[in-house]
Design an enzyme around this catalytic site. Structure first.
Site, PDB file in Angstrom:
ATOM      1  N   GLU A   1     -46.753  58.418  42.799  1.00 51.62           N
ATOM      2  CA  GLU A   1     -46.386  57.253  43.613  1.00 51.62           C
ATOM      3  C   GLU A   1     -45.938  57.667  45.014  1.00 51.62           C
ATOM      4  O   GLU A   1     -46.251  57.002  45.993  1.00 51.62           O
ATOM      5  CB  GLU A   1     -45.279  56.447  42.919  1.00 51.62           C
ATOM      6  CG  GLU A   1     -45.739  55.730  41.664  1.00 51.62           C
ATOM      7  CD  GLU A   1     -46.861  54.735  41.921  1.00 51.62           C
ATOM      8  OE1 GLU A   1     -47.011  54.268  43.056  1.00 51.62           O
ATOM      9  OE2 GLU A   1     -47.609  54.439  40.968  1.00 51.62           O
TER      10      GLU A   1
ATOM     11  N   CYS B   1     -60.203  43.156  45.683  1.00 52.57           N
ATOM     12  CA  CYS B   1     -59.617  42.240  46.675  1.00 52.57           C
ATOM     13  C   CYS B   1     -59.239  43.048  47.926  1.00 52.57           C
ATOM     14  O   CYS B   1     -58.084  43.161  48.306  1.00 52.57           O
ATOM     15  CB  CYS B   1     -58.391  41.550  46.064  1.00 52.57           C
ATOM     16  SG  CYS B   1     -57.820  40.148  47.040  1.00 52.57           S
TER      17      CYS B   1
ATOM     18  N   CYS C   1     -65.157  38.738  45.724  1.00 50.72           N
ATOM     19  CA  CYS C   1     -64.645  37.628  44.916  1.00 50.72           C
ATOM     20  C   CYS C   1     -65.535  37.340  43.707  1.00 50.72           C
ATOM     21  O   CYS C   1     -65.034  36.948  42.651  1.00 50.72           O
ATOM     22  CB  CYS C   1     -64.503  36.379  45.770  1.00 50.72           C
ATOM     23  SG  CYS C   1     -63.269  36.564  47.062  1.00 50.72           S
TER      24      CYS C   1
ATOM     25  N   CYS D   1     -64.420  39.263  40.793  1.00 49.61           N
ATOM     26  CA  CYS D   1     -62.969  39.304  40.580  1.00 49.61           C
ATOM     27  C   CYS D   1     -62.559  38.642  39.258  1.00 49.61           C
ATOM     28  O   CYS D   1     -62.918  37.490  38.998  1.00 49.61           O
ATOM     29  CB  CYS D   1     -62.280  38.608  41.748  1.00 49.61           C
ATOM     30  SG  CYS D   1     -60.494  38.581  41.558  1.00 49.61           S
TER      31      CYS D   1
ATOM     32  N   CYS E   1     -57.446  31.817  41.716  1.00 54.06           N
ATOM     33  CA  CYS E   1     -57.234  32.148  43.130  1.00 54.06           C
ATOM     34  C   CYS E   1     -57.417  30.906  44.012  1.00 54.06           C
ATOM     35  O   CYS E   1     -58.521  30.385  44.163  1.00 54.06           O
ATOM     36  CB  CYS E   1     -58.215  33.247  43.546  1.00 54.06           C
ATOM     37  SG  CYS E   1     -58.029  33.726  45.266  1.00 54.06           S
TER      38      CYS E   1
HETATM   39 FE1  SF4 Z   1     -59.029  38.383  45.977  1.00 55.75          FE
HETATM   40 FE2  SF4 Z   1     -59.031  35.870  45.166  1.00 55.75          FE
HETATM   41 FE3  SF4 Z   1     -61.296  36.992  45.934  1.00 55.75          FE
HETATM   42 FE4  SF4 Z   1     -60.104  37.756  43.683  1.00 55.75          FE
HETATM   43  S1  SF4 Z   1     -60.987  35.786  44.120  1.00 55.75           S
HETATM   44  S2  SF4 Z   1     -61.003  39.086  45.245  1.00 55.75           S
HETATM   45  S3  SF4 Z   1     -57.963  37.561  44.227  1.00 55.75           S
HETATM   46  S4  SF4 Z   1     -59.512  36.594  47.195  1.00 55.75           S
END
Ligand code: SF4
Ligand code: ZN
Length: 543
Positions: free
Chosen positions: A95, A251, A258, A261, A267
């Site tokens: 970390e 992201c 997206c 995702c 989101c």
């Molecule tokens: Fe980021 Fe939302 Fe796109 Fe997922 S859907 S990559 S959380 S902006």
């Protein structure tokens, strides 16, 4: 991101057409609420208010993480190490190294570190010089020093036992802040505590459309609140790593993926983009006009206008940015410009081999304790005046030269730029080859060799020393110019990116017996042939 922000401020992007009437946005119908009653009320638009949604978010994220997570050495150690202290130490080191530094760069440093100091006890016994040497090139050098100091504290004051909770880690260990403490506690101990780093900020700001300045205390508190509400109590370490992994790989700041995702259904930023796209395509097909719709039906914050988490009115949503409208950061302060003259001072060692002087920096401040070529900050009076620069630099290095050096023997190599976090540093690089008796230079005498503030090193030793990346750039500048001066066919075949130390070894290996034979003439003239950096460092005739 700053360009994007500038674009947002300038209003670039999709604008409402003239005469368009904007339909009132659909306000979030959920109650305005506050987590735990600790913070002022905020619209549920920016929160996760329903347990079912939180559980779905966790499930989707962790399923993706189990499938897609990167294979990283600290993850392996955290998963396989049964001893709690060792496990916490392994996570802690990773970390600290990962702060401000990319994963790809950290892996090699981490492996070498853990091989050299596999336990807290081993690190506590290390010398700061060794720590700096291993850290050299990783940047933000005080991190290594503080890590070692904290390890010493655990060994000497806490009987070798790592503090057992996030709160204690933060309270008892120097250099361990809220984020690092949360990461160690959740990953190593399974404590159900969230973490908020740059990646998590980006994900949270997007999923909950938080557009107020993300580093402001009010937003920071909210983000921690959200992270703590979301973290999966059954797998807190994996959940936190999954959030960070999502921010790092999906992201991302400028080109979020997206479509791939796992938390897309949760989101709000993505939802808004999809509504806009849907509306735009309907308009293209003429459907929107027929249904009298003048704007997409977008859910918005119930308290927009007075909300502490919504974007300021001066920076409304910019459709051209899409989800990258979030997060918003304060404009970065420009690093201040500084200039420093630095001198690569060379002499012949006892066996005739080239040696270079490096000097240790003070034990606090920028690059604390690292080694560098003798350097002199150029104040306003010296910045642009080369003659005065040379005189000042010569006076600075004279103590080590051990002989009177004419100003003309100081050779200008060029300029090297390096950006530290808050300083844009330009090194004005000079070189100086000391002639005459190899023992003449100050520091050549045995008693002075033991002085800690400076030392003479060979090229190979320089490469292994605790020197900053900036000094390695200075070295390369000398190497590069040496090659350019020799030109093609003069023994310089080093390609860009190859290790200069290896090139030097090859050159020295070609004829080591000659290394000590070349000397600067009294008038500063060069011998007819130059085959290495040390030869290059000699001043040409008449300079
Ligand atoms: Fe980021 Fe939302 Fe796109 Fe997922 S859907 S990559 S959380 S902006
Ligand atoms: Zn709001």
């Amino acid at each position: 991101m700053s360009k994007l922000r500038a674009a947002a401020r300038s209003g670039r992007g999709l604008r409402q057409g003239a005469g368009e009437v904007r339909k009132s946005p659909r306000r979030c119908r959920e109650n305005v609420s506050s987590h735990k009653g600790m913070l002022p009320p905020v619209s549920a638009y920016h929160l996760f208010s329903h347990l079912a949604e939180i559980e779905a978010f966790r499930k989707n994220l962790l399923a993706w993480y189990d499938k897609c997570k990167r294979d990283l050495p600290w993850r392996k150690l955290a998963a396989s190490e049964s001893d709690t202290n060792r496990r916490a130490y392994a996570v802690w080191v990773s970390e600290i190294m990962l702060q401000q530094t990319q994963v790809a760069m950290v892996i090699d440093y981490y492996n070498r570190w853990m091989q050299k100091w596999p336990t807290l006890q081993a690190l506590a016994k290390a010398s700061l010089e060794d720590v700096n040497e291993l850290w050299a090139g990783l940047g933000y050098y005080s991190r290594g020093k503080r890590l070692q100091e904290a390890a010493q504290k655990v060994v000497s004051e806490l009987a070798g036992q790592m503090p057992a909770t996030a709160e204690e880690l933060q309270r008892l260990l120097p250099g361990v802040g809220r984020y690092t403490a949360g990461a160690i506690a959740s990953i190593s101990y399974g404590q159900a505590t969230g973490v908020v780093d740059g990646n998590v900020i980006r994900v949270l700001c997007r999923v909950r459309c938080i557009g107020a300045e993300s580093s402001s205390p009010a937003v920071t508190d909210r983000l921690w609140d959200l992270a703590n509400a979301l973290v999966d109590p059954a797998r807190p370490g994996d959940f936190n790593q999954a959030m960070m992994e999502l921010g790092a790989t999906v992201c991302t700041p400028r080109a979020p993926l997206c479509m791939e995702c796992p938390v897309k259904p949760h989101c709000r930023a993505r939802c808004r983009v999809e509504k806009e796209l849907e509306f735009a395509s309907k308009r293209l097909l003429g459907k929107a006009a027929s249904s009298c719709s003048q704007a997409p039906d977008i859910e918005e914050c119930a308290t927009a206008g007075s909300c502490s988490l919504c974007p300021p009115a001066t920076e409304p949503w910019d459709s051209s940015l899409g989800v990258a409208n979030f997060p918003r950061r304060a404009a970065k302060k420009q690093p201040r410009a500084e200039r420093t003259a630095t001198c690569v001072l060379e002499r012949r060692g006892p066996r005739g081999e080239p040696e270079y002087l490096i000097v240790q920096r003070p034990s606090s401040g920028l690059l604390a304790g690292l080694w560098e070529f003798p350097s002199l900050a150029l104040g306003p009076g010296l910045k642009e005046k080369e003659k005065q620069q040379r005189e000042a630099l010569l006076a600075h290095v004279q103590a080590w030269a051990g002989e009177a050096v004419a100003r003309g023997r100081l050779r200008h190599v060029g300029e090297v730029g390096h950006v530290f976090s808050h300083i844009h540093q330009t090194y004005v690089v000079y070189s100086l080859l000391l002639g005459g008796d190899p023992e003449a230079a100050s520091g050549g005498r045995d008693e002075e060799l033991e002085r800690p503030a400076f030392r003479w090193v060979t090229q190979a030793e320089f490469q292994k020393s605790a020197v900053s990346t900036a000094m390695k750039k200075v070295w390369k500048a000398c190497e590069r110019q040496s090659c350019e001066e020799r030109g093609p066919g003069q023994g310089c075949k080093r390609k860009r990116g190859t290790d200069p130390s290896r090139a030097g070894q090859q050159k020295r290996g070609a004829d080591p017996s000659r290394a000590g034979q070349r000397k600067v003439e009294a008038d500063g003239s060069l011998p007819p042939r130059q085959l290495s950096l040390d030869a290059f460092l000699k001043a040409p005739a008449g300079e």
